[in-house]
Design a protein around this motif. Structure first.
Motif, PDB file in Angstrom:
ATOM      1  N   PRO A  35       0.797  -1.231   0.000  1.00 25.59           N
ATOM      2  CA  PRO A  35       0.000   0.000   0.000  1.00 25.59           C
ATOM      3  C   PRO A  35       0.828   1.279   0.000  1.00 25.59           C
ATOM      4  CG  PRO A  35      -0.914  -1.592   1.538  1.00 25.59           C
ATOM      5  CD  PRO A  35       0.378  -2.168   1.065  1.00 25.59           C
ATOM      6  N   ARG A 278     -13.226  -3.529   2.706  1.00 25.23           N
ATOM      7  CA  ARG A 278     -12.278  -4.034   1.717  1.00 25.23           C
ATOM      8  C   ARG A 278     -11.024  -3.148   1.697  1.00 25.23           C
ATOM      9  NH1 ARG A 278     -11.260  -8.191  -0.284  1.00 25.23           N
ATOM     10  NH2 ARG A 278     -11.122  -7.642  -2.492  1.00 25.23           N
ATOM     11  N   TYR A 282      -7.081  -4.178   2.565  1.00 28.73           N
ATOM     12  CA  TYR A 282      -5.933  -3.830   1.730  1.00 28.73           C
ATOM     13  C   TYR A 282      -4.829  -3.161   2.558  1.00 28.73           C
ATOM     14  CZ  TYR A 282      -3.298  -1.700  -2.126  1.00 28.73           C
ATOM     15  OH  TYR A 282      -2.309  -1.314  -2.998  1.00 28.73           O
ATOM     16  N   GLN A 285      -3.069  -5.826   4.972  1.00 30.23           N
ATOM     17  CA  GLN A 285      -2.953  -7.166   4.398  1.00 30.23           C
ATOM     18  C   GLN A 285      -1.684  -7.898   4.817  1.00 30.23           C
ATOM     19  OE1 GLN A 285      -2.490  -6.944   0.079  1.00 30.23           O
ATOM     20  NE2 GLN A 285      -1.926  -4.801   0.264  1.00 30.23           N
ATOM     21  N   MET A 467     -10.094  -0.900  -5.518  1.00 29.04           N
ATOM     22  CA  MET A 467      -9.570  -2.255  -5.634  1.00 29.04           C
ATOM     23  C   MET A 467     -10.667  -3.313  -5.774  1.00 29.04           C
ATOM     24  SD  MET A 467      -6.473  -1.645  -5.799  1.00 29.04           S
ATOM     25  CE  MET A 467      -5.920  -3.345  -5.864  1.00 29.04           C
TER      26      MET A 467
END
Length: 1002
Positions: A35, A278, A282, A285, A467
């Protein structure tokens, strides 16, 4: 200029989230691995009255700050709460009134459109409805054809009412590929009412008549507003020089092209919370690999949901709920409270925060920005010296240390409470703070093992949108007469993959993420397949995706000019949701040894009936709605104890028979009452009381439904002939006692559509079962049946007593667990209501990892595999008692609970934890509700419960033979009781004379 094919691949993805307060933007390069490298730019700006202005500002600012060229952008995905907010706020300026045309023939009359909605929302949305000819049986045969003149007549009424949004909902329309009844009706409506919006229910959702209709009505209500909104979203693309498709984020974490979202805005309703979760996945993660509670604090509300270790939000079970409306959509399990950065603070005694909010006017109305309204943001700036927002000096003298302390304590308490509500177990769990309003949250929270606020958490929702993947679902009933089940499944799977690729997914990334195979009981050669596929966006196809709205928006302008004025209640005049009953305070209405059933009683009894159904019996939902409707119309529903029935009483019996899948689609008409009346034409005696054939599932409510009829007006008996659910007619306690043979004749059966079968005589109860089952398949696979009355004396000998009381107590136990946020202990609460540890036990806790089903002689046989795991989803927290795999074979109902040897070696002895006639029931670990065998699906977290069967089954060899393993073909296994049966405690005995306002919920 070089062709599109010769240009370098577009790689950047733009995510935009348009909230009620802020519009967030982010630009991501998915080719980067982490990220911190992938996020190329981000920006947060106030949401503008015209959303396009805020979107333009966000995108242009990001382009300028990071030096990004518009030609490098592959896609723009926008998430929004605009549509769902319009519903939640019941905003009549954004919700069009809807007319509903049902193509249903004689069915569904007892569950009218919007019957299960809150009154305020129904008043805003439902403008007209009509029940018309039409509808299909599950095998594709007609209930009746549509009548063009009938539809035209309704169109005339709809025009007179000034309605332009029309829903057409036909029975079994999702499988209607030949008659095309909904489409034909839509063509008639469009001819009669030019420029109207027509929503065919089959385009919105699948099987589940009421739930599909609910979703279609909300979809139709929001259509005009959705078109304008999505059009305004698309305008900024040209302004900033973008030439790429615009997607709209939908509920399940995937996206829709703009044109499709404008037709089906219902699919975007829960996208806001999904995007945040979500995006949170991300951002963490590579640092967290366990379940996380995500707390998304915006400007107006705080949304809380559980992010599972696999990176996807915990979903609601088979059905979802929005503003009290039940729908059959897959949606994240989210709870919301009125707490955000723009929440208005009232500093009186006691201090309150929200739910009123400055919304998108925060930067002009909050004190820290020069306004006059104290907000949560003002208090957060005052308490955090490092927070560089607005002008801190403007707060001097406005917020005392005492007020600041009160604010911090109140925010902490409200966040801790909502987090606790979302937990399914009392243990601490990591909490991830995201959203622009996260600045108001403390760094420590009770119940949180740690509080994490990652970099870019303020734009997590935009990251989630950027994403998101593309997906498609193929949900269809297929004939397997000329092909194997595997061949049919492969065909449906290919269609799902093709639909996903057609939507814009890269073929190389498309994978099948969900497959369900559901043979239909009592329906020959018919199987329902549900296949979901998902894949990453194919950036090489940016110019081939149609996201245009065409002339839809221009046509919309004429709608507004002719929209009728509506006399709707002002917000201050609204009724609000029905008052919730305090479980600990509620007292049922029992007078003179007669139990007068209330809406609360019906709710709890229905919950208990499905749990006692041991996986079968069908969902009681539509029957519960029917009973509730009858109560609101003034019906009196009475229940009496078997001990109070005279010996010479005549106790009649009625119930439904057929496929549970059909029952959720072809809602009841008058078949139950018609079968009763036809029976008494040939029977020499009339009923004085009614009893249910089985307490398990939908049939558990039938004695009350029939008894409450104004034509019957009979009390229901607190008992039934099974004490659970069984798949066949001869698996009933009167047959066990065998005092006269056959017991089940004469008998009558009606399909509610003009066809009645009467059997005045038979040689055996086994013949009754075989003959009637053969007829059921030709009568639409769902019928009402009536049995000849037996005497009160016989009833007292044969009945499984007080099972309505038992269902009520089970339902109350589930309701209490929810009220006290103890759903993790709901299984123990159910056992306690059924006699305690000696009468039942938790057999297993885990996750469904496999389901197989096949059809034999009309019944669905199958096997469910459950891997032991902690039901909070933590794979490494398995109780030693639940290690390995539990196998549950079923024949409509669950037959046994068998622990499979851990090494899988077949020669090892399997451990039978429970077997029929004892009750084996599966409940959803997240809600405490029963899970029926048709609802078994991969990934569902469940608790398996074992309850001792009534001694009516277990005290004799004949009872064990008829209700035990031999009757299901498990002759190699022997019945061993899992506990000692405890007769249910009578509600009538406990509460007689104590009801002071027991019906206060009505």
């Amino acid at each position: 200029m070089a062709s599109e094919q010769n240009q370098a691949p577009r790689r950047l993805r733009v995510g935009i989230d348009v909230g009620g307060t802020n519009t967030d933007g982010v630009i991501i390069d998915p080719s980067e691995s982490t990220p911190d490298k992938a996020i190329k730019a981000w920006h947060k700006t106030s949401t503008t009255p015209d959303p396009s202005d805020g979107i333009s500002t966000a995108i242009q600012t990001m382009f300028d700050s990071a030096g990004i060229d518009a030609s490098d952008v592959a896609s723009v995905t926008i998430g929004t709460t605009h549509f769902v907010n319009a519903v939640v706020e019941m905003d009549s300026s954004r919700l069009a009134p809807v007319a509903v045309l049902r193509l249903c023939g004689p069915f569904s009359k007892h569950a009218l459109p919007c019957v299960d909605w809150e009154e305020d929302l129904r008043d805003v949305v439902l403008g007209h409805y009509a029940l018309l000819k039409g509808g299909l049986e599950v095998d594709g045969h007609l209930i009746s054809d549509i009548d063009e003149e009938e539809i035209k007549s309704q169109c005339s009424i709809i025009k007179q009412k000034g309605l332009r949004s029309i829903v057409i909902n036909g029975v079994f329309s999702p499988i209607d590929t030949v008659e095309r009844q909904e489409e034909r009706a839509a063509e008639i409506v469009k001819r009669e009412i030019p420029n109207c919006d027509v929503v065919c229910s089959k385009e919105v959702a699948n099987l589940g008549f009421l739930e599909r209709e609910n979703a279609s009505i909300l979809n139709a209500a929001i259509l005009p507003f959705a078109r304008k909104t999505i059009s305004s979203f698309q305008k900024p693309m040209k302004t900033v020089g973008l030439n790429c498709p615009v997607f709209i984020a939908q509920n399940d974490g995937t996206v829709l092209p703009g044109a499709m979202a404008a037709r089906l805005p219902i699919r975007t309703f829960s996208s806001g919370p999904t995007n945040s979760m979500r995006g949170a996945a991300y951002l963490v993660q590579q640092t967290l690999d366990e379940d996380i509670m995500v707390v998304d604090i915006g400007g107006t509300t705080t949304d809380v949901g559980l992010l599972q270790a696999n990176g996807f939000p915990r979903q609601q079970a088979a059905y979802s709920d929005l503003a009290g409306v039940r729908m059959n959509f897959s949606c994240p399990d989210i709870k919301s409270i009125g707490l955000g950065g723009g929440s208005i603070i009232h500093t009186g005694e006691p201090m309150t925060i929200g739910p009123e909010s400055t919304g998108n006017k925060l930067t002009s109305e909050a004190v820290v920005f020069g306004g006059q309204t104290l907000t949560a943001t003002d208090f957060s700036v005052m308490s955090n010296p490092d927070l560089e927002i607005g002008n801190r000096e403007l707060l001097q003298g406005k917020i005392t240390s005492e007020l600041l302390s009160n604010f911090q304590g109140l925010v902490k308490k409200r966040l801790e409470r909502i987090i606790d509500v979302m937990k399914t177990s009392p243990g601490d769990i990591p909490v991830l703070l995201v959203g622009g309003g996260a600045v108001i949250a403390p760094h420590e929270l009770s119940g949180a093992s740690k509080v994490v606020k990652p970099q870019w958490s303020g734009v997590a929702n935009a990251i989630g949108a950027a994403m998101a993947r593309l997906s498609a679902v193929e949900d269809i009933i297929v004939s397997t007469e000329n092909q194997t089940t595997a061949e049919a499944r492969d065909t449906v799977t290919r269609r799902a993959i093709e639909k996903t690729v057609s939507a814009g997914a890269d073929p190389a990334t498309v994978e099948v993420v969900e497959v369900d195979t559901l043979p239909l009981s009592y329906v020959e050669n018919k199987t329902r397949f549900i296949v979901r596929a998902a894949g990453d966006f194919d950036t090489s196809r940016t110019q081939n995706i149609d996201d245009s709205l065409g002339g839809q928006v221009e046509a919309e302008n004429s709608h507004d000019e002719t929209m009728p004025e509506r006399a709707l209640p002002k917000p201050s005049q609204r009724k609000g949701p029905r008052k919730q009953v305090d479980v600990n305070e509620y007292v049922p209405d029992v007078r003179n040894r007669i139990w007068y059933i209330s809406e609360t009683d019906v709710e709890w009894i229905a919950t208990g009936c499905y749990i006692l159904g041991t996986g079968g019996g069908g969902s009681p939902y539509s029957s519960k709605i029917r009973l509730r409707t009858e109560l609101r119309k003034g019906a009196v529903i009475r229940v009496v104890d078997t001990r109070d029935i005279p010996d010479d009483a005549q106790v009649g019996c009625g119930g439904g028979a057929g496929s549970p899948t059909v029952a959720i689609e072809k809602l009841g008409g008058d078949e139950m009452l018609e079968s009763q009346h036809e029976l008494y034409k040939i029977c020499d005696r009339s009923a004085t009381h009614m009893i249910s054939v089985e307490i398990g599932g939908a049939n558990g409510l039938q004695s009350m439904i029939i008894g409450a009829s104004t034509l019957m007006n009979l009390p229901a008996v607190d008992g039934d002939w099974m004490g659970r659910a069984y798949p066949t007619k001869w698996q009933t306690t009167p047959v066990v006692f065998n005092e006269r043979t056959p017991i089940w004749a004469p008998i009558a059966m009606s399909d509610g559509n003009g066809n009645v079968v009467v059997m005045p005589k038979t040689s055996s109860d086994a013949h009754v079962e075989r003959i009637l089952r053969a007829a059921i398949g030709q009568m639409g696979s769902n019928v009402g049946a009536a049995d000849a009355p037996v005497t009160g004396a016989e009833t007292k000998r044969w009945v499984v007593e007080r099972t309505i009381s038992q269902s009520w107590r089970i339902g109350r136990g589930v309701a209490k667990a929810r009220q006290e946020n103890q759903v993790s202990n709901v299984a123990e609460a159910i056992i306690d209501q059924c006699g305690g540890p000696s009468a039942g036990r938790v057999l297993w806790k885990g996750k469904i990892v496999g389901v197989e089903r096949n059809l034999k002689t009309g019944h669905v046989y199958g096997e469910c595999l459950i891997q032991g795991t902690d039901v909070s989803g933590k794979e490494d927290a398995v109780d030693s008692a639940f290690r390995g795999i539990l196998k549950i074979p079923f024949k409509n109902e669950n037959i046994a609970a068998i622990k499979v040897p851990e090494d899988g070696r077949k020669e090892k002895q399997e451990d039978v934890l429970a077997i029929v006639p004892d009750l084996i029931t599966v409940i959803d670990a997240q809600s405490g509700e029963a899970v029926g065998t048709p609802e078994y699906r991969y990934g569902l977290l469940v608790v398996v419960l074992g309850l001792a069967a009534s001694d009516k089954w277990t005290s004799t060899e004949r009872g064990i033979k008829l209700g035990g393993p031999d009757s299901f073909g498990f002759n190699h296994l022997r019945y061993t009781p899992l506990g000692t049966y405890q007769p249910p405690q009578s509600v009538i005995d406990e509460y007689d004379g104590r009801a002071s306002g027991g019906n206060s919920d009505q």
